[in-house]
Scaffold this motif. Structure first.
Motif, short mmCIF file in Angstrom:
data_model
loop_
_atom_site.label_atom_id
_atom_site.label_comp_id
_atom_site.label_asym_id
_atom_site.label_seq_id
_atom_site.Cartn_x
_atom_site.Cartn_y
_atom_site.Cartn_z
N ILE A 58 0.85 -1.19 0.00
CA ILE A 58 0.00 0.00 0.00
C ILE A 58 0.89 1.24 0.00
O ILE A 58 1.91 1.30 0.70
N GLY A 59 0.49 2.26 -0.76
CA GLY A 59 1.24 3.50 -0.81
C GLY A 59 0.44 4.66 -0.24
O GLY A 59 -0.79 4.58 -0.10
N GLY A 60 1.13 5.72 0.08
CA GLY A 60 0.47 6.91 0.61
C GLY A 60 1.48 7.94 1.02
O GLY A 60 2.56 8.05 0.44
N TRP A 61 1.15 8.71 2.06
CA TRP A 61 1.99 9.78 2.55
C TRP A 61 2.17 9.67 4.06
O TRP A 61 1.27 9.20 4.77
N LEU A 62 3.32 10.09 4.52
CA LEU A 62 3.63 10.17 5.93
C LEU A 62 3.89 11.63 6.26
O LEU A 62 4.73 12.28 5.62
N ALA A 63 3.15 12.17 7.23
CA ALA A 63 3.34 13.55 7.66
C ALA A 63 4.09 13.56 8.99
O ALA A 63 3.69 12.88 9.94
N LEU A 64 5.17 14.33 9.04
CA LEU A 64 5.96 14.47 10.26
C LEU A 64 6.11 15.95 10.59
O LEU A 64 6.27 16.78 9.68
#
Length: 324
Positions: A78-84
């Motif tokens: 699964i792909g997506g985004w990580l917000a830090l």
């Protein structure tokens, strides 16, 4: 009752007042409903998600956005985004579900409700720009029917698992977020319905917001015309009425009867894509602390939309500030 000028061949308010909507119940659960979902949850929690975060793709609203991938059930990547957060240590974590339009980027799901937060924003299998899957339609009308012949093959169950595995991936990337009640959930429309199905069985979440959630009260939804994914399910049901037995296991309102964590629901009085009776059925069934913000409309542009959206943002910040 809210009414807008429109050209839909049906009434997106369905002739119902807020008082009417507040009394809409959830369908009774199949006898093995909880056992079915707990087994699905156990399977997802056993997955080695092996998350991988990429370089920074964008910086805005106090966070840096990285590409991310992780493994879900069936070995699907699964792909997506990580917000830090740009500044400070991570104190809060969120899993953010998306609508049935998919997700091309982090979009309006950033900024996050609390400062010093991290979040994972996955594209569930078959959807968005990063989780397309051979054989799984990437548009709502086809996706919502994929595998619907059986509760064990229906793609919605796998999408719920993608959210559980997203939580696992986030906690592996950020071990300080591990433990019960450490995560918040945000989901709108499709993501709201998936959240209602996912959250009752997972103690890693401490609070949730569901905005115009779908999949509520399928028996009623099958009687209501709309221009969202529910219309595809209605057409399928006319040809295969036995699908009602599968849908019983994927009813967001039924699941909400087991959802005890604090939940803020934003439900609309007028919505051509997700019939309001199903949205309110989810709220009405919630077993724990619940808060309701009534929206004039969902999935529809109207005067005052920006102001109402700003008020929902304020409510969201206060809500998660109190519970996470």
């Amino acid at each position: 009752m809210t009414s807008f000028a429109h050209d839909f061949p049906f009434d997106p308010a369905y002739g119902l007042t807020l008082d009417d909507l507040s009394r809409i119940p959830a369908p009774a659960a199949p006898e093995d409903f909880a056992a079915f979902w707990k087994a699905r949850h156990d399977e997802a929690r056993a997955v080695d998600t092996a998350p991988e975060a990429g370089p920074v793709e964008e910086e805005r609203d106090g966070v840096r956005l990285h590409g991310v991938t992780y493994t879900s059930v069936g070995g699907v990547r699964i792909g997506g985004w990580l917000a830090l957060p740009v500044e400070g240590e991570v104190e809060h974590g969120f899993v953010v579900g998306h609508g049935y339009g998919g997700r091309q980027g982090a979009g309006p799901d950033v900024p996050l409700p609390l400062s010093r937060s991290a979040a994972i924003l996955p594209c569930v299998r078959g959807m968005g720009s990063r989780s397309r899957l051979p054989g799984v339609p990437d548009e709502a009308a086809g996706h919502v029917l994929h595998g619907i012949g059986s509760r064990d093959t229906y793609v919605i169950g796998d999408c719920v698992a993608d959210l559980w595995c997203a939580a696992s991936a986030l906690q592996e990337l950020l071990p300080r977020l591990a433990g019960p009640g450490r995560l918040g959930y945000l989901g709108e429309s499709f993501g709201g319905g998936l959240g209602a199905l996912a959250l009752p069985w997972d103690d890693r979440f401490g609070a949730a917001q569901l905005t115009v959630p779908t999949f509520g009260n399928h028996p009623l939804r099958l009687t209501l015309p709309c221009d969202g994914s529910g219309e595809s399910v209605r057409a399928h049901h006319r040809q295969y009425p036995e699908v009602t037995e599968v849908l019983r296991y994927f009813d967001a309102a039924t699941a909400a009867m087991s959802l005890e964590l604090p939940t803020l629901v934003a439900a609309a009085l007028f919505d051509p894509a997700v019939p309001p009776p199903g949205q309110f059925a989810v709220h009405n069934a919630l077993a724990g602390h619940r808060e309701l913000m009534v929206l004039r409309a969902g999935h529809f542009a109207y005067e005052g939309l920006a102001e109402e959206g700003a008020e929902l943002t304020r409510r969201r910040e206060r809500f998660f500030g109190a519970w996470l």
